[in-house]
Write an enzyme that holds these catalytic residues in place. Structure first.
Site, PDB file in Angstrom:
ATOM      1  N   ASP A 145      29.381   5.265 -16.474  1.00 34.04           N
ATOM      2  CA  ASP A 145      28.869   5.777 -17.991  1.00 34.04           C
ATOM      3  C   ASP A 145      28.891   7.055 -18.187  1.00 34.04           C
ATOM      4  O   ASP A 145      29.469   7.741 -17.521  1.00 34.04           O
ATOM      5  CB  ASP A 145      27.445   4.880 -18.217  1.00 34.04           C
ATOM      6  CG  ASP A 145      27.378   4.438 -19.635  1.00 34.04           C
ATOM      7  OD1 ASP A 145      27.535   5.184 -20.531  1.00 34.04           O
ATOM      8  OD2 ASP A 145      27.144   3.234 -19.862  1.00 34.04           O
ATOM      9  N   HIS A 212      23.555   7.425 -23.560  1.00 33.94           N
ATOM     10  CA  HIS A 212      24.249   6.092 -23.317  1.00 33.94           C
ATOM     11  C   HIS A 212      24.271   5.603 -21.985  1.00 33.94           C
ATOM     12  O   HIS A 212      23.738   4.359 -21.863  1.00 33.94           O
ATOM     13  CB  HIS A 212      25.797   6.353 -23.825  1.00 33.94           C
ATOM     14  CG  HIS A 212      26.570   4.816 -23.966  1.00 33.94           C
ATOM     15  ND1 HIS A 212      27.090   4.406 -22.804  1.00 33.94           N
ATOM     16  CD2 HIS A 212      26.713   4.333 -24.872  1.00 33.94           C
ATOM     17  CE1 HIS A 212      27.456   3.074 -23.199  1.00 33.94           C
ATOM     18  NE2 HIS A 212      27.446   3.120 -24.393  1.00 33.94           N
ATOM     19  N   SER A 546      27.823  -2.626 -25.469  1.00 33.96           N
ATOM     20  CA  SER A 546      27.337  -1.662 -24.473  1.00 33.96           C
ATOM     21  C   SER A 546      26.036  -1.717 -24.007  1.00 33.96           C
ATOM     22  O   SER A 546      25.280  -1.756 -22.876  1.00 33.96           O
ATOM     23  CB  SER A 546      27.509  -0.266 -24.997  1.00 33.96           C
ATOM     24  OG  SER A 546      28.850   0.181 -24.819  1.00 33.96           O
TER      25      SER A 546
END
Length: 770
Positions: A145, A212, A546
């Site tokens: 990520d 994220h 996600s």
């Protein structure tokens, strides 16, 4: 939501998926322009090299000068990535023995307090829980990520043992204390020597530039953090799905982009380091598997016993919009939970509509005055769209989405309204997104309402010369709505590469998920007189496939900790065959889609994940990774293309081809041509392995298909008797079409269930006429 395709480029920015953008094909690259290519090679036996250094030296010997080699791959791919011009590539390809293919670089763009309880998982499980108190113990999850903020309490290691002896990874933070027994490794594959999109380079340390990666890693395996909240909402204990698992983070993105060669290198490293699960909240426009770096890397990982989960994509509800279709990957869709963070729009005519927002200032109350309600132009509320508009002191209606090619987030729209002097924002859905609403950390009073409310609000505005409204905040509410419901943004099947593999595989929580975040969210520090709680560990609520993907990654890790000898396919089978196709809050009705209609398998896959059942299943459908080679030969009938995916030389003429419907998959998908001889049936075989602990045991079959329809499904034998643990039994499923002729595409869907006294093993069935 903006979703569009241009030059085979799929933009998935709005809901925090990582989407692929093809830089260009070899044939169109400028002759003298440096481009990163992933080069697949299968050296002749005379060139077999024993060590990684020997391979790297050999690769470099064919490159024009030092510094061109970007990565050398050793575990999930055979080859390297290098920066070359087209002319140089042609020279390398002709000179290097065993050269197979060169794939142009792809650029990827960076696009719980309640979910454990919603999934039947709690911090202190009761007696009878399959997992006990050590969910995920001894398992390592690799998160590919944007990096991680290592000092967040979600990565504290109190009570965590050291990593398993097989762990061979490292921690690349300058501050060595950043890693511990929870966050055992962190590496960055974003280097200062490679330009990314805008010519800037990333931090060589694996710090999270955006949030994220921190969010996904903590969702998968975060430690318990009491008192978690976002701006005072969704309060509770934040914990990952596998809180006793170890986490290793591999950064492949900076704040703006990621490179495909880095993704491949990160998976390669995760496998070498000893990860058991790899979590990929990444996606792409559909590509043949031999052109898909993630598919290649994932097969290499699965062959080495590593479970791979990946995001289905955020281009729903459009059909055939999936990412990550490969059958060796668990493809994860996104759905809601039964929690709302309520923000209600009250109109001047007395009508009221519930929406959502995480930012709920106390200085705006139900006694507040009404404000003028306005809409400007197309209501996209993008940067510059309100310049010169009279919106000061008014509530502005803004449309979800940003128009083709524009990445205008919902929070960004609110900032535009705030900067123009607006008092609040009502964010309205277009029809395709239906009832999906998002509770985000807005920077002003706001409410995101569904499409039905959107129509009513606009109807009111057109019915009066002076429309007014106010926003009333209701805080966090549990159990007040149907759940799970498919998210409107969640990508749908069937897959473009092979519709005989039913995708997505499963759905999990992906809407309004609370997890760790590096920084405080919400309005800027200057707006601190709103009575909103701040301080303490920082969390954020975001949505997307996600977010659902690390839920499944953590659940897979928890299953692996209970069943350490299960293969990736067996774990996947247990997850899929125990998934729940019903709405948990409506007495057993079918799981709904974003329009509140029954969701089909192309939206929900096998259904919503049931973690406790998945860890205590009676039968599994296993797949030997070698079977995927026969499958690939059947799919492509090209030895060269199959060799790229298999990472070894394959001669398809010597391999028995396997059709996708015949692969021992936990679901069944059969595609008939529009004209079909009804005297014939398609027969597919499945082999079930008994993993229950009590024998003998008998399973009886039940077929659930629409009565009197176009399709008949028969199963033989009707019973499976197991006398040993680990015993396998095969059965045939005959699918007969009762329909012929031409017409629009039609799909008939149902399921078959093998039922014993204790277990139900359910496989979705999809029959398509195409």
């Amino acid at each position: 939501m903006a979703s569009f395709v241009k030059r085979s480029v799929l933009c998935l920015i709005p809901f925090l998926l990582l989407a692929v953008v093809a830089v260009g094909e070899v044939a169109t690259s400028a002759d003298d322009e440096l481009t990163t290519f992933i080069v697949h090679v299968h050296p002749h036996e005379d060139h077999e090299l024993a060590t990684a250094d020997e391979k790297k030296t050999w690769y470099t010997s064919y490159l024009p000068e030092d510094g061109r080699l970007v990565h050398a791959y050793h575990h999930v791919a055979t080859g390297f990535a290098a920066r070359l011009t087209r002319r140089e590539l042609n020279e390398v390809s002709s000179a290097m023995p065993g050269f197979l293919a060169a794939i142009p670089e792809e650029v990827y763009v960076p696009l719980t307090t309640h979910t454990p309880e919603f999934l039947g998982l709690v911090t202190n499980p009761p007696n009878g829980s399959v997992y006990g108190s050590d969910r995920g113990a001894g398992v390592i999850i690799g998160v590919i990520d944007t990096g991680v903020f290592p000092f967040h309490p979600s990565f504290a290691d109190a009570g965590m043992p050291p990593p398993p002896a097989r762990w061979k990874g490292r921690c690349d933070f300058v501050n060595a204390s950043a890693c511990n027994n929870k966050l055992i490794g962190a590496r960055s594959f974003v280097t200062t020597t490679k330009p990314i999109l805008n010519g800037t380079a990333g931090n060589t340390e694996p710090f999270d530039d955006g949030g994220h990666g921190t969010h996904t890693a903590s969702t998968a395996a975060g430690s318990a953090v009491a008192g978690a909240h976002v701006l005072g909402q969704a309060r509770g204990v934040a914990t990952g799905m596998a809180p006793r698992a170890h986490v290793a983070v591999y950064k492949v993105c900076n704040a703006t982009a990621c490179l495909g060669s880095d993704v491949l290198a990160a998976v390669d490293a995760a496998v070498a380091d000893g990860c058991d699960v790899v979590s990929l909240s990444l996606g792409a426009a559909s590509h043949p598997f031999y052109l898909d770096a993630v598919a290649v890397a994932a097969l290499g990982a699965v062959e080495k016993g590593v479970f791979v989960s990946a995001a289905a994509g955020n281009s729903g509800p459009n059909a055939t919009s999936l990412s990550n279709e490969a059958p060796w990957v668990l493809t994860v869709a996104a759905s809601t939970m039964d929690r709302a963070i309520r923000s209600t729009v009250q109109l001047g005519n007395g009508a009221a509509f519930h929406g959502e927002s995480a930012y709920q200032p106390t200085n705006v109350s139900s006694s507040s005055s009404f404000y003028p309600l306005v809409q400007v132009g197309a209501a996209l509320c993008g940067p510059g769209s309100l310049d010169g508009a009279d919106v000061r002191g008014k509530i502005v209606v803004c449309q979800l989405g940003g128009g083709p090619g524009r990445n205008i987030t919902r929070v960004m729209k609110g900032q535009v309204v705030r900067d123009a002097g607006g008092a609040g924002m009502v964010l309205v859905n277009s029809f395709p997104i239906g009832y999906t609403t998002l509770a985000e950390a807005h920077v002003l009073p706001a409410s995101h309402v569904d499409h039905a409310a959107s129509l009513a609000i606009r109807s009111y505005m057109s019915s009066t010369a002076n429309p007014v409204a106010r926003i009333v905040f209701g805080g966090t509410v549990l159990g007040t709505r149907s759940a799970p419901v498919m998210a409107g943004f969640s990508s749908r099947g069937p897959g473009l590469q092979d519709p005989s593999i039913l995708k997505p595989d499963v759905t999990g929580p992906g809407v309004n998920v609370l997890a760790a975040w590096p920084t405080q969210v919400g309005p800027p520090p200057t707006q601190l007189d709103d009575g909103v709680p701040r301080g303490g560990p920082t969390f954020n609520i975001i949505s997307g496939t996600s977010m659902s993907t690390p839920h499944l990654s953590g659940i897979a890790a928890a299953i692996k900790s209970v069943h350490p000898t299960w293969s990736p396919a067996a774990i996947k089978s247990a997850i899929m065959t125990t998934a729940d196709p019903t709405d948990r809050s409506s007495g057993g009705g079918l799981l709904l889609d974003e329009q509140h209609r029954p969701a089909d398998w192309f939206a929900a896959g096998a259904g919503h994940v049931s973690p406790e059942k998945a860890a205590d299943q009676g039968l599994v459908y296993d797949i030997d990774p070698r079977d995927y080679v026969g499958y690939l030969c059947g799919l492509y009938n090209s030895s060269q293309n199959v060799s790229v995916v298999a990472r070894r030389r394959v001669d398809c003429s010597a391999v028995a081809a396997v059709h996708g419907s015949a692969l021992n998959y936990p679901s069944i998908s059969v595609v008939f041509p529009r004209r079909w001889n009804t005297s014939r049936a398609v027969v597919v075989r499945r082999t079930a392995r008994n993993v229950g602990t009590k024998v003998p045991v008998t399973y009886a079959v039940t077929v659930d298909m629409p009565a009197g329809g176009d399709v008949a499904v028969d199963v033989s034998p009707r019973e499976l008797v197991f006398t040993e643990v680990g015993q396998e039994q095969s059965f045939d499923v005959a699918v007969t079409a009762r329909r012929s002729g031409t017409g629009a595409r039609k799909v008939v869907q149902g399921a078959l269930r093998w039922v014993s006294g204790r277990y139900t093993v359910r496989s979705p069935i999809s029959v398509s006429f195409d």
